[in-house]
Design an enzyme around this catalytic site. Structure first.
Site, PDB file in Angstrom:
ATOM      1  N   LYS A  28       0.834  -1.204   0.000  1.00  0.00           N
ATOM      2  CA  LYS A  28       0.000   0.000   0.000  1.00  0.00           C
ATOM      3  C   LYS A  28       0.870   1.256   0.000  1.00  0.00           C
ATOM      4  O   LYS A  28       0.675   2.161  -0.809  1.00  0.00           O
ATOM      5  CB  LYS A  28      -0.916  -0.016   1.233  1.00  0.00           C
ATOM      6  CG  LYS A  28      -1.907   1.119   1.226  1.00  0.00           C
ATOM      7  CD  LYS A  28      -2.873   1.015   2.402  1.00  0.00           C
ATOM      8  CE  LYS A  28      -3.823  -0.143   2.222  1.00  0.00           C
ATOM      9  NZ  LYS A  28      -4.841  -0.246   3.265  1.00  0.00           N
ATOM     10  N   ARG A  97      -3.107   2.973   8.892  1.00  0.00           N
ATOM     11  CA  ARG A  97      -3.480   1.720   8.224  1.00  0.00           C
ATOM     12  C   ARG A  97      -2.285   0.786   8.095  1.00  0.00           C
ATOM     13  O   ARG A  97      -1.180   1.237   7.815  1.00  0.00           O
ATOM     14  CB  ARG A  97      -3.960   2.003   6.788  1.00  0.00           C
ATOM     15  CG  ARG A  97      -5.249   2.747   6.689  1.00  0.00           C
ATOM     16  CD  ARG A  97      -5.478   3.131   5.235  1.00  0.00           C
ATOM     17  NE  ARG A  97      -6.625   3.994   5.095  1.00  0.00           N
ATOM     18  CZ  ARG A  97      -7.861   3.572   4.847  1.00  0.00           C
ATOM     19  NH1 ARG A  97      -8.107   2.288   4.697  1.00  0.00           N
ATOM     20  NH2 ARG A  97      -8.847   4.425   4.735  1.00  0.00           N
ATOM     21  N   GLY A 106      -8.357  -7.336   5.162  1.00  0.00           N
ATOM     22  CA  GLY A 106      -9.126  -7.412   6.398  1.00  0.00           C
ATOM     23  C   GLY A 106      -8.426  -8.133   7.526  1.00  0.00           C
ATOM     24  O   GLY A 106      -9.012  -8.355   8.575  1.00  0.00           O
ATOM     25  N   MET A 108      -5.498  -7.270   9.084  1.00  0.00           N
ATOM     26  CA  MET A 108      -4.805  -6.468  10.081  1.00  0.00           C
ATOM     27  C   MET A 108      -5.600  -5.197  10.357  1.00  0.00           C
ATOM     28  O   MET A 108      -6.625  -4.949   9.754  1.00  0.00           O
ATOM     29  CB  MET A 108      -3.402  -6.174   9.613  1.00  0.00           C
ATOM     30  CG  MET A 108      -2.526  -7.412   9.701  1.00  0.00           C
ATOM     31  SD  MET A 108      -0.839  -7.035   9.333  1.00  0.00           S
ATOM     32  CE  MET A 108      -0.965  -6.377   7.710  1.00  0.00           C
ATOM     33  N   ARG A 341      -3.211  -1.018  -6.516  1.00  0.00           N
ATOM     34  CA  ARG A 341      -2.228  -2.105  -6.555  1.00  0.00           C
ATOM     35  C   ARG A 341      -2.527  -2.928  -7.786  1.00  0.00           C
ATOM     36  O   ARG A 341      -3.639  -2.850  -8.338  1.00  0.00           O
ATOM     37  CB  ARG A 341      -2.309  -2.969  -5.307  1.00  0.00           C
ATOM     38  CG  ARG A 341      -3.618  -3.642  -5.205  1.00  0.00           C
ATOM     39  CD  ARG A 341      -3.854  -4.343  -3.910  1.00  0.00           C
ATOM     40  NE  ARG A 341      -5.273  -4.688  -3.907  1.00  0.00           N
ATOM     41  CZ  ARG A 341      -5.943  -5.110  -2.878  1.00  0.00           C
ATOM     42  NH1 ARG A 341      -5.345  -5.227  -1.720  1.00  0.00           N
ATOM     43  NH2 ARG A 341      -7.209  -5.401  -2.965  1.00  0.00           N
ATOM     44  N   HIS A 461     -15.449  -8.913   1.463  1.00  0.00           N
ATOM     45  CA  HIS A 461     -14.515  -9.813   2.135  1.00  0.00           C
ATOM     46  C   HIS A 461     -14.580 -11.220   1.547  1.00  0.00           C
ATOM     47  O   HIS A 461     -13.570 -11.821   1.204  1.00  0.00           O
ATOM     48  CB  HIS A 461     -14.840  -9.835   3.633  1.00  0.00           C
ATOM     49  CG  HIS A 461     -13.990 -10.780   4.418  1.00  0.00           C
ATOM     50  ND1 HIS A 461     -14.380 -12.077   4.681  1.00  0.00           N
ATOM     51  CD2 HIS A 461     -12.762 -10.632   4.965  1.00  0.00           C
ATOM     52  CE1 HIS A 461     -13.427 -12.678   5.374  1.00  0.00           C
ATOM     53  NE2 HIS A 461     -12.433 -11.816   5.566  1.00  0.00           N
ATOM     54  N   SER A 792      18.729 -39.977 -10.601  1.00  0.00           N
ATOM     55  CA  SER A 792      17.412 -39.362 -10.448  1.00  0.00           C
ATOM     56  C   SER A 792      17.225 -39.122  -8.950  1.00  0.00           C
ATOM     57  O   SER A 792      17.297 -40.062  -8.151  1.00  0.00           O
ATOM     58  CB  SER A 792      16.330 -40.290 -10.989  1.00  0.00           C
ATOM     59  OG  SER A 792      15.074 -39.695 -10.795  1.00  0.00           O
ATOM     60  N   CYS A 860      12.599 -37.306  -9.464  1.00  0.00           N
ATOM     61  CA  CYS A 860      11.323 -37.983  -9.633  1.00  0.00           C
ATOM     62  C   CYS A 860      10.513 -38.008  -8.337  1.00  0.00           C
ATOM     63  O   CYS A 860       9.461 -38.625  -8.271  1.00  0.00           O
ATOM     64  CB  CYS A 860      11.510 -39.390 -10.183  1.00  0.00           C
ATOM     65  SG  CYS A 860      12.458 -40.449  -9.094  1.00  0.00           S
ATOM     66  N   TYR A 880      15.993 -32.759 -16.228  1.00  0.00           N
ATOM     67  CA  TYR A 880      14.539 -32.897 -16.303  1.00  0.00           C
ATOM     68  C   TYR A 880      13.904 -33.026 -14.925  1.00  0.00           C
ATOM     69  O   TYR A 880      14.583 -33.329 -13.949  1.00  0.00           O
ATOM     70  CB  TYR A 880      14.143 -34.105 -17.169  1.00  0.00           C
ATOM     71  CG  TYR A 880      14.482 -35.442 -16.550  1.00  0.00           C
ATOM     72  CD1 TYR A 880      13.607 -36.089 -15.678  1.00  0.00           C
ATOM     73  CD2 TYR A 880      15.691 -36.073 -16.832  1.00  0.00           C
ATOM     74  CE1 TYR A 880      13.925 -37.299 -15.094  1.00  0.00           C
ATOM     75  CE2 TYR A 880      16.024 -37.288 -16.250  1.00  0.00           C
ATOM     76  CZ  TYR A 880      15.135 -37.892 -15.386  1.00  0.00           C
ATOM     77  OH  TYR A 880      15.444 -39.096 -14.799  1.00  0.00           O
TER      78      TYR A 880
HETATM   79  C1  PEP Z   1      11.456 -40.733  -3.855  1.00  0.00           C
HETATM   80  O1  PEP Z   1      11.883 -41.255  -2.831  1.00  0.00           O
HETATM   81  O2  PEP Z   1      11.498 -39.510  -4.068  1.00  0.00           O
HETATM   82  C2  PEP Z   1      10.838 -41.553  -4.887  1.00  0.00           C
HETATM   83  C3  PEP Z   1      10.484 -41.051  -6.042  1.00  0.00           C
HETATM   84  O3  PEP Z   1      10.606 -42.846  -4.551  1.00  0.00           O
HETATM   85  P1  PEP Z   1       9.324 -43.328  -3.736  1.00  0.00           P
HETATM   86  O4  PEP Z   1       8.447 -42.156  -3.518  1.00  0.00           O
HETATM   87  O5  PEP Z   1       8.711 -44.374  -4.570  1.00  0.00           O
HETATM   88  O6  PEP Z   1       9.972 -43.845  -2.507  1.00  0.00           O
END
Ligand code: PEP
Ligand code: MG
Length: 903
Positions: A28, A97, A106, A108, A341, A461, A792, A860, A880
């Site tokens: 603000k 304010r 609303g 604070m 804003r 609100h 991974s 993963c 990735y």
């Molecule tokens: C992990 O541990 O991040 C993983 C992908 O394996 P899981 O979740 O199957 O243990």
């Protein structure tokens, strides 16, 4: 501790700041400064910084220099305004304010009319030429100050006000005259004295200092803390405080107050959007207490102010290059800007506005991508109501309100927050129905599927908070008469809806239905599924906008996106959603159902022959699974992880089986197989299976298990190769802690692959890598890389083992307490813990690449689909991320955003 003088500047005049100083001046304050410097009509004032608030919150005292700095700025303000704070014959009045970096509507405190006292109330009456107004302003000050600064129960003031109306025999505040209000002021002062043991402070500067302190304190109020947790706003930012000279919208019909948007925050379209309330103060609009008129009507009420406002809105939009929302007040025909804003908007509008602004030449595509985010995209992937579905006769439209926050919500009507929370805890879906909501409804709003109110506009609100939460909301449905006391509402035609009756509300159209309306998939999902093309006639502007921004994200992103998928169906969907391969196929899912018995046989095998027979039966089944997977992902990498979970997961529960065997023994009917099974269950039982016999350890201890899986993968790949397809399998070993484990598995795998290649007459080019999901693996990644083609990161297990958290146990037991205590703002299982787990990911990445520059790196764990974590993985330089199929568009978008935001 040695005393050091704090050199920081704690107070900024509105002329000194700018919009980029949000950390210091709050949103603000920064924007008030920006508007002041743009030459817009902002009432003069100054901002006390978040630094001052932080010092106060840390030490319990304002910084030493603050008092003098405030005096200096106040003196300058008084000089400019030509009157002194609380000056008896012509008082300068100010508002105090809150204003944090992120908007917390609303949550604070705010105190208006600071500077009024027994001696200045008459001066105000003379200056305004309106005695009633002066007494009303004074009673509002004591009421607000009493409640928020002195902590007096607000109900006491409300009751006194009601009593005054009753005595006079009137219904509304407006019917009370100056005399009544002056009597009420005495009563209010009495309440303050009785409740706090001290008099309402008459000294204006004391009023101001106490109000500033109350705003600081409100940062740590329960409501504010809950809101921050919900919105993931860090708890240590503190709030700034804006001290602003008062302008009044309640000085008669030529005054008023309103809220405006430079575009429709629901659709993104340009036009005149907002609400106006004649003869009222700002809080009346935001609280949604009285019904407003559409902003367009201001043209009729006060054309000059309307025209000026339209010009200002255009200036703001071109200056901010974005949708702005605005609070303004008109005091006797003079327009004042109280706030602006970059406005909150629905997810759909975010995408639409971003592309509209590109088309208008105001921003480029990279900026458009920065303006949207994965959470918004995820919201657009929710299903919607099907208005074309043939009704079953029980569903009927019963009203329409303002489409305040999109989505389709179905649930049982509840009329108070407490019931909403209670019912939702017992698994019921509920719609919270209120006349209007206030901050005390926050818990109920969180628990509800959707929120329906009968009063208030787009800026009430309910609307603002629901939009922030991404929760469906219809507000201002005036046809519905809500009776919260009797827990019911009455429809236009007299039908009564009781607590527990089913309601459906459509936050995109504002429609309200009695009964359950069927839902249809979102058009954005239809687009991702390939069932709707962005250019097709039935595709709406939203699909076009999503398509354009996604295409841009795909063009610029460096991170590739893969899917966690275990079967051909998920793999195919993932591919439609843009997956560039499979990053994790968990083979344990292939051992369940009918096949569980084969695993049982493997575990119970006493002889090599029995084991071979069990493995032999599993081999063709596994091979079939992999062939299907390679078909679905032809030409793209498929990472298959060898069996990970402890074997007992495939056996019956120890207690169930013990009882069964004991009962059978009592009847002398115990089956030999059951006895052997029970023995095996006991043998494999572990106190802490997460850290027990699982992952690579299984492969090393159960002869033939990994070999069977590797053979199935190789044979499936060979079959596809021989069919002229392009399988790209990657074999992944879980839970490796040391390179020696991997060496043994690798040696055996290479031998089997060579055998299959020779037998089938093909070259398979399979790669073999490992998960990095134990701290030791991360710490010795340089060595492990000597034996791995890829890493991974299994950030699920890595988070468990770095923190020493068993996820299944801790999330349910004490995570709420940890979140409440602010130990972390978000669970480390949701968003990567950069400082701990993330550090290991970075270290392992660097060490792995140092050994082997071409090492492929991915993640993963579930973090692969989390927006903030995707930015981290981009920064660290992974190749990735891999996530569940439905999160793939989110990961693609965020990978693109990581490129254009530089992190
Ligand atoms: C992990 O541990 O991040 C993983 C992908 O394996 P899981 O979740 O199957 O243990
Ligand atoms: Mg794991």
């Amino acid at each position: 501790m040695p005393h050091t003088q704090d050199q920081r500047k704690f107070v900024y005049d509105f002329t000194e700041g700018n919009k980029d100083l949000k950390d210091l001046l709050g949103g603000k304050g920064a924007n008030l400064a920006e508007m002041t410097n743009l030459g817009l009509p902002v009432p003069p004032g100054f901002t006390i910084t978040t630094d001052a608030c932080k010092v106060y919150l840390d030490s319990g005292d304002e910084p030493a220099a603050l008092r003098d700095e405030v005096s200096e700025h106040l003196a300058a303000l008084e000089e400019r305004m030509g009157k002194k704070l609380g000056q008896p014959d012509d008082p300068l009045l100010v508002s105090v304010r809150s204003g944090a970096k992120f908007s917390m509507p609303g949550m604070m405190d705010t105190v208006l009319n600071i500077g009024l006292s027994d001696s200045s109330v008459a001066g105000l009456a003379t200056q305004a030429g309106d005695e009633r107004f002066a007494w009303d302003s004074y009673r509002r000050l004591i009421q607000m100050f009493g409640k928020t600064v002195l902590g007096v129960d607000g109900e006491l003031f409300e009751e006194a006000l009601d009593e005054a109306k009753r005595t006079k025999g009137v219904k509304t505040d407006v019917e009370l005259d100056a005399g009544d209000l002056s009597t009420l002021v005495d009563e209010f002062k009495g309440i303050v004295a009785k409740e706090t043991g001290r008099d309402f402070p008459q000294d204006p500067r004391t009023q101001m200092d106490l109000a500033v302190r109350a705003v600081f304190d409100s940062w740590n109020g329960e409501r504010a803390k809950l809101y921050r947790r919900q919105e993931r706003i860090p708890h240590d930012l503190g709030t700034a405080v804006n001290v602003c000279s008062m302008v009044f919208g309640n000085l008669g019909p030529d005054s008023g107050t309103g809220v405006a948007f430079t575009r429709d925050p629901a659709s993104g379209h340009q036009g005149v959007y907002g609400d106006y309330l004649q003869n009222a103060q700002g809080e009346d609009v935001v609280a949604g207490i009285r019904n407003t008129v559409p902003l367009a009507e201001l043209e009729r009420i006060d054309k000059a102010s309307y025209d000026q406002l339209m010009k200002i809105m255009e200036t703001l939009e071109t200056h901010y290059k974005d949708l702005c929302d605005i609070e303004f007040t008109i005091e006797r025909g003079k327009l004042w800007m109280l706030q602006t804003r970059v406005g909150k908007r629905t997810a759909g509008a975010a995408f639409r506005i971003a592309t509209q602004l590109v088309d208008q030449g105001l921003i480029d595509e990279a900026e458009a991508l920065r303006r949207v985010n994965g959470a918004q995209l995820a919201q657009l992937m929710f299903p919607r109501f099907d208005d074309k579905a043939p009704g079953d006769g029980k569903v009927r439209p019963v009203g329409r309100g303002i489409a305040a926050s999109p989505g389709a919500a179905v649930g049982k009507a509840v009329f108070d927050s407490y019931t909403a929370v209670k019912w939702s805890r017992s698994g019921e879906k509920v719609i919270l129905v209120r006349r209007e909501t206030n901050p005390d409804d926050l818990n109920g709003m969180i628990a509800a599927e959707g929120i329906l109110t009968s009063r208030g506009g787009k800026t009430s609100h309910a609307a603002v908070v629901a939009r922030g939460m991404g929760k469906t909301c219809v507000c201002g449905a005036e046809d519905l008469e809500v009776d919260t006391k009797r827990r019911r509402m009455t429809l236009h035609d007299g039908t009564v809806v009781e607590e527990g009756d089913l309601l459906s509300i459509d936050g995109s159209t504002g429609k309200v239905y009695l009964g359950e309306v069927p839902v249809v998939p979102s058009p954005v999902v239809e687009y991702f599924e390939g069932r709707m093309h962005a250019g097709a006639a039935e595709a709406d502007e939203l699909v076009g906008a999503v398509h354009r921004i996604m295409s841009y994200a795909d063009r610029v992103r460096r991170l590739r996106v893969r899917a966690n998928a275990d079967n051909a169906e998920d793999a195919a969907r993932a591919r439609r959603f843009g997956a560039q391969g499979i990053g994790l196929c968990r083979t344990e899912h292939m051992f369940l159902g009918d096949r569980r018995e084969l695993v049982e046989r493997l575990i119970l095998a006493d002889t090599g022959d029995e084991r071979e027979a069990a493995l032999g039966a599993l081999l063709p089944l596994q091979k079939g699974d992999f062939v299907e997977l390679f078909e679905a992902m032809d030409g793209l990498p498929v990472t298959i992880r060898l069996l990970d979970p402890p074997l007992h997961e495939f056996l019956p529960d120890i207690t169930d089986l013990s009882v069964r065997v004991a009962l059978a023994e009592a009847r002398h009917e115990a089956h030999e197989n059951d006895l052997r099974l029970l023995q095996a269950v006991h043998r494999l039982h572990e106190q802490n299976p997460m850290l027990g016999l699982r992952g690579v350890r299984l492969g090393l201890v159960i002869p033939g298990l990994f070999a069977m899986q590797v053979r199935a993968i190789a044979e499936a790949a060979a079959q596809r190769k021989n069919a002229k397809a392009d399988p790209r399998a990657e074999i992944m070993i879980p839970l490796v802690g040391t390179v020696q484990e991997l060496e043994i598995v690798r040696e055996e795998a290479e031998r089997i692959i060579a055998e299959v290649e020779q037998a089938q007459g093909v070259e398979l080019k399979l790669t073999l890598g490992t998960m990095i999901e134990l701290p030791r693996a991360a710490l010795t990644a340089g060595q492990i890389a000597e034996c791995a083609d890829f890493f991974s990161f299994g950030t699920n297990d890595l988070t468990q083992t770095v923190w020493g958290f068993s996820r299944d146990d801790v999330e349910a037991s004490f995570f709420t307490a940890y979140l409440e205590k602010g130990i972390f703002g978000v669970s480390p299982f949701e968003t990567i813990d950069r400082g701990g787990v993330g550090k290991l990911v970075r270290l392992a990445t660097e060490a792995g690449r140092a050994t082997r520059p071409d090492l492929k790196l991915g993640v993963c764990g579930e973090h692969g689909g989390d927006p903030d974590s995707v930015h981290f993985f981009h920064e660290v330089g992974l190749d990735y991320v891999s996530c569940s199929p439905f999160r793939i568009p989110v990961a693609r978008l965020e990978a693109g955003r990581a490129t254009v935001t530089g992190g």
